[in-house]
Motif scaffolding. Structure first.
Motif, PDB file in Angstrom:
ATOM      1  N   HIS A  86       0.879  -1.106  -0.072  1.00  0.00           N
ATOM      2  CA  HIS A  86       0.064   0.114   0.028  1.00  0.00           C
ATOM      3  C   HIS A  86       0.986   1.196  -0.111  1.00  0.00           C
ATOM      4  N   GLY A  87       0.432   2.145  -0.881  1.00  0.00           N
ATOM      5  CA  GLY A  87       1.023   3.460  -0.956  1.00  0.00           C
ATOM      6  C   GLY A  87       1.844   3.565  -2.600  1.00  0.00           C
ATOM      7  N   VAL A  88       2.546   4.619  -2.552  1.00  0.00           N
ATOM      8  CA  VAL A  88       3.173   5.011  -3.883  1.00  0.00           C
ATOM      9  C   VAL A  88       4.219   4.728  -4.161  1.00  0.00           C
ATOM     10  N   TRP A  89       4.778   3.941  -5.438  1.00  0.00           N
ATOM     11  CA  TRP A  89       5.979   3.320  -5.651  1.00  0.00           C
ATOM     12  C   TRP A  89       6.361   4.015  -7.126  1.00  0.00           C
ATOM     13  N   GLY A  90       7.592   4.334  -7.134  1.00  0.00           N
ATOM     14  CA  GLY A  90       8.215   5.041  -8.290  1.00  0.00           C
ATOM     15  C   GLY A  90       9.094   4.011  -9.187  1.00  0.00           C
ATOM     16  N   ASN A  91       8.823   4.266 -10.479  1.00  0.00           N
ATOM     17  CA  ASN A  91       9.452   3.417 -11.424  1.00  0.00           C
ATOM     18  C   ASN A  91      10.623   4.140 -12.106  1.00  0.00           C
TER      19      ASN A  91
ATOM     20  N   VAL B 129       2.270 -10.760 -11.541  1.00  0.00           N
ATOM     21  CA  VAL B 129       3.826 -10.761 -11.236  1.00  0.00           C
ATOM     22  C   VAL B 129       3.969 -11.540  -9.957  1.00  0.00           C
ATOM     23  N   ILE B 130       5.213 -12.113  -9.718  1.00  0.00           N
ATOM     24  CA  ILE B 130       5.672 -12.823  -8.668  1.00  0.00           C
ATOM     25  C   ILE B 130       6.411 -12.069  -7.777  1.00  0.00           C
ATOM     26  N   VAL B 131       5.871 -11.898  -6.523  1.00  0.00           N
ATOM     27  CA  VAL B 131       6.472 -10.904  -5.709  1.00  0.00           C
ATOM     28  C   VAL B 131       7.784 -11.610  -5.162  1.00  0.00           C
ATOM     29  N   VAL B 132       9.157 -10.935  -5.693  1.00  0.00           N
ATOM     30  CA  VAL B 132      10.286 -11.732  -5.356  1.00  0.00           C
ATOM     31  C   VAL B 132      10.604 -11.085  -3.804  1.00  0.00           C
ATOM     32  N   ALA B 133      10.557  -9.702  -3.655  1.00  0.00           N
ATOM     33  CA  ALA B 133      10.926  -9.342  -2.348  1.00  0.00           C
ATOM     34  C   ALA B 133      10.077  -7.886  -2.174  1.00  0.00           C
ATOM     35  N   ILE B 134       9.938  -7.718  -0.885  1.00  0.00           N
ATOM     36  CA  ILE B 134       9.282  -6.335  -0.443  1.00  0.00           C
ATOM     37  C   ILE B 134       9.440  -5.748   0.783  1.00  0.00           C
ATOM     38  N   ASP B 135       9.965  -4.535   0.952  1.00  0.00           N
ATOM     39  CA  ASP B 135      10.214  -4.162   2.022  1.00  0.00           C
ATOM     40  C   ASP B 135       9.544  -2.659   2.347  1.00  0.00           C
ATOM     41  N   SER B 136      10.152  -1.709   3.300  1.00  0.00           N
ATOM     42  CA  SER B 136       9.637  -0.609   3.353  1.00  0.00           C
ATOM     43  C   SER B 136      10.062   0.529   2.353  1.00  0.00           C
TER      44      SER B 136
ATOM     45  N   HIS C 168      11.721  -0.766  -1.083  1.00  0.00           N
ATOM     46  CA  HIS C 168      11.805  -1.522  -2.404  1.00  0.00           C
ATOM     47  C   HIS C 168      10.719  -2.650  -2.538  1.00  0.00           C
ATOM     48  N   TYR C 169      10.265  -2.635  -3.662  1.00  0.00           N
ATOM     49  CA  TYR C 169       9.434  -3.588  -4.225  1.00  0.00           C
ATOM     50  C   TYR C 169       9.943  -4.521  -5.463  1.00  0.00           C
ATOM     51  N   THR C 170      10.285  -5.650  -5.359  1.00  0.00           N
ATOM     52  CA  THR C 170      10.703  -6.476  -6.556  1.00  0.00           C
ATOM     53  C   THR C 170      10.094  -7.504  -6.728  1.00  0.00           C
ATOM     54  N   PHE C 171       9.654  -7.496  -8.101  1.00  0.00           N
ATOM     55  CA  PHE C 171       8.774  -8.571  -8.822  1.00  0.00           C
ATOM     56  C   PHE C 171       9.090  -8.913 -10.406  1.00  0.00           C
ATOM     57  N   GLN C 172       8.535 -10.160 -10.460  1.00  0.00           N
ATOM     58  CA  GLN C 172       8.943 -10.702 -11.766  1.00  0.00           C
ATOM     59  C   GLN C 172       7.788 -11.014 -12.575  1.00  0.00           C
ATOM     60  N   ASP C 173       7.674 -10.484 -13.921  1.00  0.00           N
ATOM     61  CA  ASP C 173       6.883 -10.533 -14.786  1.00  0.00           C
ATOM     62  C   ASP C 173       6.477 -12.088 -14.976  1.00  0.00           C
TER      63      ASP C 173
ATOM     64  N   SER D  40       6.986 -12.439 -19.021  1.00  0.00           N
ATOM     65  CA  SER D  40       8.273 -12.355 -19.852  1.00  0.00           C
ATOM     66  C   SER D  40       9.669 -12.941 -19.035  1.00  0.00           C
ATOM     67  N   GLY D  41       9.438 -13.004 -17.581  1.00  0.00           N
ATOM     68  CA  GLY D  41      10.452 -13.290 -16.757  1.00  0.00           C
ATOM     69  C   GLY D  41      11.004 -12.076 -16.128  1.00  0.00           C
ATOM     70  N   GLU D  42      11.073 -11.046 -16.793  1.00  0.00           N
ATOM     71  CA  GLU D  42      11.593  -9.815 -16.324  1.00  0.00           C
ATOM     72  C   GLU D  42      11.500  -9.363 -14.964  1.00  0.00           C
ATOM     73  N   ILE D  43      12.579  -9.182 -14.208  1.00  0.00           N
ATOM     74  CA  ILE D  43      12.703  -8.578 -12.791  1.00  0.00           C
ATOM     75  C   ILE D  43      12.893  -7.074 -12.779  1.00  0.00           C
ATOM     76  N   THR D  44      11.816  -6.433 -11.986  1.00  0.00           N
ATOM     77  CA  THR D  44      11.695  -5.159 -11.969  1.00  0.00           C
ATOM     78  C   THR D  44      11.990  -4.624 -10.360  1.00  0.00           C
ATOM     79  N   THR D  45      12.298  -3.854 -10.072  1.00  0.00           N
ATOM     80  CA  THR D  45      12.496  -3.226  -8.610  1.00  0.00           C
ATOM     81  C   THR D  45      11.953  -1.544  -8.888  1.00  0.00           C
ATOM     82  N   VAL D  46      10.944  -1.429  -7.912  1.00  0.00           N
ATOM     83  CA  VAL D  46      10.508   0.058  -7.795  1.00  0.00           C
ATOM     84  C   VAL D  46      10.610   0.673  -6.432  1.00  0.00           C
TER      85      VAL D  46
END
Length: 151
Positions: free
Chosen positions: A38-43, A113-120, A122-127, A130-136
């Motif tokens: 919950h909240g706002v994440w920047g790409n 997306v598959i949630v790889v990791a999330i903390d206060s 960073h949020y890292t997920f995998q599509d 495509s399998g692409e991993i992204t961190t916001v």
């Protein structure tokens, strides 16, 4: 499928049940609450130094996205999302419902997306496709969406 499982599926989809679940097996999907989402994440394309887009995940299961496309045009999108535990993995799935003209072709598009990791911070997920991993990157609490600015 018994009546209670059907009720649980319907209740969680429509938001009538908001009890966090702790899932420890992979015997089908279970709705899970992810309060850190919950909240706002920047790409960002430069490790969080600058941002080209933002995603706001709200506690009611809706989201809003906005920013600039690579060609410089502005975009806005809104939809619904749901988090689940499925096949031993935590997933977040979303559907675009309302979009600006610049991305109108995505109306009704659903993705997970598959949630790889999330903390206060960073949020890292995998599509899932495509399998692409992204961190916001978490934006400060004082940061607000264009919709909040218009209120």
């Amino acid at each position: 499928m018994n009546i209670w499982r059907i009720w649980l599926l319907m209740a969680t989809f429509w938001g009538m049940l908001s009890v966090p679940a702790q899932a420890t097996d992979n015997a089908g999907w279970i709705w899970v609450d992810e309060p850190l989402l919950h909240g706002v994440w920047g790409n960002s394309d430069d490790g969080g130094k600058s941002f080209w887009g933002y995603d706001e995940y709200r506690t009611d299961g809706t989201f809003k996205s906005w920013g600039k496309l690579p060609d410089g045009r502005d975009y806005e999108a809104e939809g619904v999302y749901q988090n689940s535990f499925d096949g031993g993995q935590k997933k977040s799935c979303a559907v675009f419902l309302r979009l600006s003209e610049t991305v109108k072709e995505l109306t009704g598009y659903a993705f997970c997306v598959i949630v790889v990791a999330i903390d206060s911070a960073h949020y890292t997920f995998q599509d899932q496709e495509s399998g692409e991993i992204t961190t916001v990157y978490r934006m400060p609490a004082s940061f607000s969406s264009p919709a909040a600015d218009a209120r």
